[in-house]
Design an enzyme around this catalytic site. Structure first.
Site, mmCIF file in Angstrom:
data_model
loop_
_atom_site.group_PDB
_atom_site.id
_atom_site.type_symbol
_atom_site.label_atom_id
_atom_site.label_comp_id
_atom_site.label_asym_id
_atom_site.label_seq_id
_atom_site.Cartn_x
_atom_site.Cartn_y
_atom_site.Cartn_z
ATOM 1 N N HIS A 218 1.577 5.365 -1.724
ATOM 2 C CA HIS A 218 1.217 6.543 -2.528
ATOM 3 C C HIS A 218 2.493 7.115 -3.133
ATOM 4 O O HIS A 218 3.395 7.530 -2.391
ATOM 5 C CB HIS A 218 0.538 7.605 -1.653
ATOM 6 C CG HIS A 218 -0.746 7.130 -1.059
ATOM 7 N ND1 HIS A 218 -1.969 7.310 -1.679
ATOM 8 C CD2 HIS A 218 -1.005 6.440 0.073
ATOM 9 C CE1 HIS A 218 -2.925 6.767 -0.929
ATOM 10 N NE2 HIS A 218 -2.366 6.233 0.140
ATOM 11 N N ASP B 225 1.406 2.672 3.530
ATOM 12 C CA ASP B 225 0.560 3.854 3.332
ATOM 13 C C ASP B 225 1.408 5.117 3.347
ATOM 14 O O ASP B 225 0.921 6.195 3.710
ATOM 15 C CB ASP B 225 -0.561 3.932 4.363
ATOM 16 C CG ASP B 225 -1.693 4.846 3.915
ATOM 17 O OD1 ASP B 225 -1.748 5.210 2.721
ATOM 18 O OD2 ASP B 225 -2.524 5.209 4.771
ATOM 19 N N HIS C 220 -4.759 -0.614 5.850
ATOM 20 C CA HIS C 220 -4.310 0.129 7.045
ATOM 21 C C HIS C 220 -5.271 -0.014 8.225
ATOM 22 O O HIS C 220 -5.873 0.955 8.670
ATOM 23 C CB HIS C 220 -4.046 1.607 6.734
ATOM 24 C CG HIS C 220 -5.042 2.282 5.827
ATOM 25 N ND1 HIS C 220 -6.395 2.289 6.052
ATOM 26 C CD2 HIS C 220 -4.874 2.967 4.679
ATOM 27 C CE1 HIS C 220 -6.994 2.954 5.096
ATOM 28 N NE2 HIS C 220 -6.105 3.368 4.244
ATOM 29 N N HIS D 165 -10.577 1.334 1.790
ATOM 30 C CA HIS D 165 -10.332 2.324 2.840
ATOM 31 C C HIS D 165 -11.534 2.192 3.770
ATOM 32 O O HIS D 165 -12.627 2.651 3.447
ATOM 33 C CB HIS D 165 -10.212 3.732 2.269
ATOM 34 C CG HIS D 165 -9.898 4.749 3.327
ATOM 35 N ND1 HIS D 165 -8.682 5.372 3.433
ATOM 36 C CD2 HIS D 165 -10.637 5.201 4.367
ATOM 37 C CE1 HIS D 165 -8.691 6.169 4.490
ATOM 38 N NE2 HIS D 165 -9.864 6.091 5.067
ATOM 39 N N LYS E 235 -9.353 -0.052 -5.925
ATOM 40 C CA LYS E 235 -9.425 0.577 -4.597
ATOM 41 C C LYS E 235 -10.766 1.240 -4.365
ATOM 42 O O LYS E 235 -11.241 2.019 -5.198
ATOM 43 C CB LYS E 235 -8.299 1.615 -4.490
ATOM 44 C CG LYS E 235 -8.254 2.400 -3.188
ATOM 45 C CD LYS E 235 -7.724 1.575 -2.023
ATOM 46 C CE LYS E 235 -7.869 2.291 -0.694
ATOM 47 N NZ LYS E 235 -6.689 3.020 -0.283
ATOM 48 N N HIS F 79 0.874 -1.198 0.000
ATOM 49 C CA HIS F 79 0.000 0.000 0.000
ATOM 50 C C HIS F 79 0.898 1.232 0.000
ATOM 51 O O HIS F 79 1.479 1.588 1.026
ATOM 52 C CB HIS F 79 -0.899 0.007 1.239
ATOM 53 C CG HIS F 79 -1.884 1.142 1.247
ATOM 54 N ND1 HIS F 79 -3.229 0.953 1.478
ATOM 55 C CD2 HIS F 79 -1.735 2.473 1.057
ATOM 56 C CE1 HIS F 79 -3.846 2.119 1.421
ATOM 57 N NE2 HIS F 79 -2.956 3.069 1.177
HETATM 58 O O1 DOR Z 1 -3.515 9.670 5.577
HETATM 59 C C1 DOR Z 1 -3.819 9.338 4.446
HETATM 60 N N1 DOR Z 1 -3.227 9.884 3.361
HETATM 61 N N2 DOR Z 1 -4.785 8.434 4.279
HETATM 62 C C2 DOR Z 1 -5.257 8.129 3.072
HETATM 63 O O2 DOR Z 1 -6.141 7.317 2.994
HETATM 64 C C3 DOR Z 1 -4.773 8.842 1.867
HETATM 65 C C4 DOR Z 1 -3.427 9.342 2.061
HETATM 66 C C5 DOR Z 1 -2.984 10.340 1.011
HETATM 67 O O3 DOR Z 1 -3.171 10.070 -0.181
HETATM 68 O O4 DOR Z 1 -2.409 11.367 1.376
HETATM 69 ZN ZN ZN Z 2 -3.354 5.097 1.535
#
Ligand code: DOR
Ligand code: ZN
Length: 349
Positions: A20, A252, A179, A141, A104, A18
């Site tokens: 970003h 995450d 998460h 989520h 997702k 997971h």
């Molecule tokens: O804290 C988070 N940031 N939770 C999420 O689900 C998305 C993520 C983000 O893309 O910044």
């Molecule tokens: Zn995330």
């Protein structure tokens, strides 16, 4: 020698289930950090606009590969963003693509860039049906967006209001509860029937919600789902270190410019990519369970996703070092999770 006394720790190279990575300058600033730690990562689709089609995912994958530093070896595993309009054909294209590994679900409004998310799961029923038939995992989520529900209860309420009915309607749908942050989620995943997994972040293993207010407001520890009480953190540590293959690593890691987190309305997301495995090692060591780290970090996720386990290895050395206060982020800076704190393990190769 007991793993907890060792000075060197060798593991099969882990994967991040997971992650970003963002896009553009931000992508170029962070992708190397994940590639230095992980062989593969499940890449979240919450760009603006979202990665909603296989065509979008292929183009994004190319941009990720182009942004990798010279010599880096890293496989991005792409995901699609489920919307009210995701078609059955798109799911079939995803199944046939060999590059899209999951879809997702962001409940609309739940978190960063989730406004294109699903407003009513009934609208997504044809796509969910097609995913079930294609054995394509749905990554959730797991928080309700109902403003009446206390923010610390939104995950537990999601289980009863959304997850249980969803799994009743689509019993063969493969699901990753992303998460997880609560004892309720851990218990649900442990006891649920069918094909279900869950990722756990380093911040939810290392901190409880007091850490958000330690000596003042700590925006760099703020993410969604938000940190919970210590009893929940302990349940997560027990799940991660307990050997149950349903639980696996997913950082995450979610970079935001420092100025957007140190803000009157700060963004949610912790940036943990550069020292992710060291952070998990800290949590496992504190639990006396370093010998369980490899399965959690390197085996369980690959097995869930039906991908081969990595054969190359990484090495961590017992060495105290301090996490940097800030890192470059294009024209901005990025404050990593645990900035200024000392870690006891360092990735050396
Ligand atoms: O804290 C988070 N940031 N939770 C999420 O689900 C998305 C993520 C983000 O893309 O910044
Ligand atoms: Zn995330």
């Amino acid at each position: 020698m007991n793993a907890n006394d060792a000075t060197t720790l060798r593991l099969a190279r882990p994967d991040d289930w997971h992650l970003h990575l963002r896009d553009g300058d931000a992508l170029r600033a962070v992708v190397g950090a994940s590639a230095a730690q992980f062989a593969r990562a499940i890449v979240m689709p919450n760009l603006r606009p979202p990665v909603a089609t296989v065509e979008d995912a292929l183009a994004y994958r190319k941009r990720i590969l182009a942004a990798l530093p010279e010599g880096a070896r890293f496989t991005p595993l792409m995901t699609l963003y489920l919307t009210d309009r995701t078609s059955v054909d798109e799911i079939r294209r995803a199944r046939d693509s060999e590059c899209v590994h999951a879809v997702k679900l962001y409940p609309a409004g739940a978190t960063t860039n989730s406004d294109a998310g699903v407003t009513d799961l009934r609208r997504a029923a044809p796509a969910l049906d097609a995913m079930q038939a294609a054995a394509m995992p749905l990554l959730v989520h797991g928080e309700v967006t109902d403003p009446q529900v206390d923010v610390f209860d939104r995950e537990a309420v999601f289980i009863d209001r959304v997850l249980v009915p969803l799994r009743r309607d689509f019993p063969a749908l493969r699901i990753v509860f992303e998460h997880v942050t609560t004892r309720e989620a851990v218990q649900y995943v442990e006891h649920a029937e069918g094909d279900i997994g869950a990722t756990i972040t380093p911040q939810h293993l290392l901190y409880d919600r007091n850490a958000l207010f330690a000596g003042g407001l700590r925006p760099h520890r703020y993410c969604l789902p938000v940190l919970k009480r210590e009893t929940h953190r302990r349940a997560l540590v027990a799940a991660a270190t307990g050997g149950n293959p349903r639980f696996f690593l997913g950082t995450d890691s979610a970079p935001h410019a420092a100025r957007l987190k140190e803000h009157a309305c700060g963004c949610a997301g912790c940036y943990s990519a550069p020292h992710a495995i060291e952070s998990y090692a800290a949590a496992f060591e504190a639990a006396g369970a370093l010998d369980r780290l490899e399965a959690f970090a390197s085996f369980h996720g690959a097995d869930f996703y039906r991908l081969p386990r990595n054969v190359d290895r990484i090495e961590l050395r017992r060495q105290r070092w301090t996490v940097p206060d800030a890192l470059p982020f294009g024209a901005d800076t990025l404050v990593p999770l645990a900035a200024g704190e000392t870690l006891g393990w360092k990735l050396v190769r």
